[in-house]
Design a protein around this motif. Structure first.
Motif, PDB file in Angstrom:
ATOM      1  N   ARG A   1     -22.195 116.109 -37.467  1.00 38.51           N
ATOM      2  CA  ARG A   1     -21.371 116.190 -38.672  1.00 38.51           C
ATOM      3  C   ARG A   1     -22.262 116.377 -39.892  1.00 38.51           C
ATOM      4  N   PHE A   2     -22.186 117.413 -40.664  1.00 37.18           N
ATOM      5  CA  PHE A   2     -21.267 118.531 -40.620  1.00 37.18           C
ATOM      6  C   PHE A   2     -22.110 119.795 -40.698  1.00 37.18           C
TER       7      PHE A   2
ATOM      8  N   GLY B   1     -16.628 121.997 -32.210  1.00 39.85           N
ATOM      9  CA  GLY B   1     -16.301 123.285 -31.596  1.00 39.85           C
ATOM     10  C   GLY B   1     -17.237 124.338 -32.139  1.00 39.85           C
TER      11      GLY B   1
ATOM     12  N   ILE C   1     -17.733 128.932 -36.903  1.00 41.07           N
ATOM     13  CA  ILE C   1     -17.314 127.660 -37.483  1.00 41.07           C
ATOM     14  C   ILE C   1     -17.164 126.593 -36.406  1.00 41.07           C
ATOM     15  N   CYS C   2     -17.193 125.347 -36.850  1.00 38.62           N
ATOM     16  CA  CYS C   2     -16.738 124.264 -35.991  1.00 38.62           C
ATOM     17  C   CYS C   2     -15.223 124.289 -36.089  1.00 38.62           C
ATOM     18  N   ASP C   3     -14.547 124.459 -34.981  1.00 36.34           N
ATOM     19  CA  ASP C   3     -13.083 124.522 -35.031  1.00 36.34           C
ATOM     20  C   ASP C   3     -12.448 123.306 -34.361  1.00 36.34           C
ATOM     21  N   HIS C   4     -13.232 122.258 -34.215  1.00 36.48           N
ATOM     22  CA  HIS C   4     -12.675 120.995 -33.720  1.00 36.48           C
ATOM     23  C   HIS C   4     -12.843 119.989 -34.850  1.00 36.48           C
ATOM     24  N   PHE C   5     -11.724 119.585 -35.451  1.00 37.17           N
ATOM     25  CA  PHE C   5     -11.807 118.769 -36.661  1.00 37.17           C
ATOM     26  C   PHE C   5     -12.672 117.531 -36.432  1.00 37.17           C
ATOM     27  N   CYS C   6     -13.679 117.379 -37.287  1.00 37.76           N
ATOM     28  CA  CYS C   6     -14.665 116.317 -37.048  1.00 37.76           C
ATOM     29  C   CYS C   6     -14.860 115.406 -38.260  1.00 37.76           C
ATOM     30  N   GLY C   7     -14.051 115.574 -39.291  1.00 36.11           N
ATOM     31  CA  GLY C   7     -14.168 114.684 -40.443  1.00 36.11           C
ATOM     32  C   GLY C   7     -14.116 115.444 -41.747  1.00 36.11           C
ATOM     33  N   ALA C   8     -14.374 114.724 -42.816  1.00 36.98           N
ATOM     34  CA  ALA C   8     -14.120 115.252 -44.154  1.00 36.98           C
ATOM     35  C   ALA C   8     -14.929 116.504 -44.493  1.00 36.98           C
TER      36      ALA C   8
ATOM     37  N   HIS D   1     -15.787 118.821 -42.386  1.00 38.10           N
ATOM     38  CA  HIS D   1     -15.567 119.800 -41.310  1.00 38.10           C
ATOM     39  C   HIS D   1     -15.383 121.230 -41.828  1.00 38.10           C
ATOM     40  N   GLY D   2     -14.702 121.353 -42.945  1.00 41.99           N
ATOM     41  CA  GLY D   2     -14.353 122.677 -43.467  1.00 41.99           C
ATOM     42  C   GLY D   2     -15.552 123.539 -43.822  1.00 41.99           C
ATOM     43  N   ASN D   3     -16.695 122.930 -43.987  1.00 44.89           N
ATOM     44  CA  ASN D   3     -17.881 123.709 -44.349  1.00 44.89           C
ATOM     45  C   ASN D   3     -18.958 123.681 -43.267  1.00 44.89           C
TER      46      ASN D   3
ATOM     47  N   HIS E   1     -20.639 125.350 -40.521  1.00 46.39           N
ATOM     48  CA  HIS E   1     -20.698 126.709 -39.968  1.00 46.39           C
ATOM     49  C   HIS E   1     -22.107 127.082 -39.520  1.00 46.39           C
TER      50      HIS E   1
END
Lengths: 329, 120
Positions: free
Chosen positions: B39-40, B67, B100-107, B109-111, B113
């Motif tokens: 993360r992340f 992901g 991208i990581c496409d398995h939600f992993c926390g706050a 996660h959206g960035n 890559h």
């Protein structure tokens, strides 16, 4: 009027409004019968109404870039409550809270969301989870606080579907969700007015920014036969319109911070729009959807109004009514 | 002694053949690139591949499930704690891609890559 006859009469596409447009039956006195038919098929006879979409409130988020916390959300609540034309229902398309790894904190954020949203003077509040609400625990806490993550209901002849594309952690609805959607739609005629509420876009808007649903094509294949479908979603924190077949997709602004235009931003530079002290609610806003009654020559349609929260409203200088007027609501 | 030699000769020959065969296979093995997810971020955060050259992305995670998703290169992997996931990739187009990581992993996660450069 049986369904076979109805379909024969109407032929192909007609939208919400086309319900009225299709009324050549009006000329021969069958409009009442026609609407009653749709009412019977859909559970309720279509009548005009309006509803509001809020999205991505991210309760618990503590900048940067936005140091305002829940202020935009709370002002949106005031704005909605100040509308002269009261909406029948309010939907929130996900990311109600910003996720916390601590369950107690996550629960506190959901509680705060509930407190603020409970100020909305509305007879009906319908919620959809975002990945920040349901991605870490498979939607367990969302269900405990707000109910099912996928469900449907009928309102004034329109069938609303809340479609969960977040709680499997990956951006997907999943085979069970798609099977549920098929079953849910099975009782409706292909002409039924349908509004899908979801969090992520159901098409490949910007996969590199996770603005997609990996099995979105499967979802769209289920929806494709239906001639009057509107998808309302959030996640991307900015306006966006997209049309594919009979389906129109609209993204809503957030109530926390905006994202930039992906077409004008390097693909590896996904960052929130910088906070503007002079215009703290820039890029934030709400959406009002009016179902506009049609005439024989002009079909009824969904009118989408996006209203940016403004500094004037923030300062209370002009007041909500003026803002609403400026917002052409 | 001669008899013993005659007996082990075929075995020696087999061993030599097997060794040669293994060596040839080893030479043709795709390059392995190890990627760690945490993360992340992905470590390394940027890799360069050659168009048409097969590689194996060997994925592990240091914390939670992640992901790795990159549609143009047909990468769609789940990286689970305690497991190693190998993804075979043969890029067919050049350019700069963002996985991208496409398995939600926390706050954050959206960035999360990984930049993938594919060159000639």
């Amino acid at each position: 009027m049986n369904r076979r006859k109805f379909l024969k009469i109407t032929g192909t596409s007609f939208g919400i409004g086309a319900l009225y447009q299709v009324l050549p039956v009006a000329a021969n006195g069958q409009s009442h019968e026609f609407l009653n038919f749709l009412g019977k098929e859909n559970g309720e006879r279509p009548t005009p109404f309006s509803f509001v979409q809020l999205s991505d409130t991210h309760v618990g988020f503590n900048g940067p870039p936005d140091p305002l916390g829940t202020k935009a959300f709370e002002h949106a609540v005031d704005m909605v409550n100040g509308m002269a034309n009261k909406p029948d229902l309010i939907i929130v398309t996900g990311d109600l809270v910003h996720d916390s790894e601590k369950p107690d904190e996550q629960a506190a954020r959901m509680k705060l969301f509930r407190e603020i949203s409970s100020r909305l003077k509305t007879p009906m509040l319908k919620l959809v989870p975002g990945e920040h609400d349901a991605g870490l625990d498979g939607g367990q806490m969302f269900r405990e606080n707000f109910g099912e993550t996928s469900y449907s209901f009928d309102h004034r002849g329109v069938h609303f579907i809340a479609l969960d594309n977040v709680s499997r952690a990956k951006p997907e609805v999943g085979p069970e969700g798609i099977a549920w959607l098929k079953k849910d739609l099975a009782r409706f005629p292909k002409t039924a007015p349908i509004v899908v509420m979801t969090h992520r876009p159901l098409f490949d808007l910007k996969p590199e920014w996770e603005w997609f649903t990996s099995d979105g094509d499967d979802v769209m294949n289920v929806l494709a036969p239906y001639e009057n479908v509107t998808v309302l979603y959030g996640h991307i924190h900015r306006d966006h319109e997209h049309e594919e077949g009979h389906v129109k997709h609209y993204a809503a602004r957030s109530l926390i911070f905006g994202f930039p235009d992906p077409e004008k931003t390097p693909v590896d530079q996904k960052k929130p729009v910088a906070f503007d002290k002079e215009n703290p609610f820039k890029n934030l806003g709400i959406r009002v959807v009016n179902e506009i009654p049609g005439k024989r020559s002009q079909p009824t349609s969904l009118e989408i109004n996006d209203v940016e929260l403004s500094l004037r409203e923030y300062n209370g200088v002009v007041g909500i009514q003026q803002l609403l007027k400026d917002g052409d609501m | 002694m001669n008899s013993l030699f005659k007996k082990i000769l075929p075995l020696l020959a087999l061993a030599l053949l097997a060794s040669a065969s293994f060596a040839r296979h080893d030479d043709a093995s795709p390059k392995v690139i190890e990627l760690k997810a945490k993360r992340f971020a992905f470590v390394p955060g940027e890799i360069t591949l050659k168009k048409g050259e097969p590689v194996v992305l060997r994925l592990t995670t240091e914390d939670v499930t992640h992901g790795l998703y990159l549609k143009p290169l047909k990468i769609d992997a789940t990286i689970e704690p305690g497991k190693t996931s190998d993804v075979n990739v043969t890029p067919q187009q050049t350019g700069k891609f963002v996985a991208i990581c496409d398995h939600f992993c926390g706050a954050g996660h959206g960035n999360m890559h990984l930049v993938v450069n594919v060159v000639e």
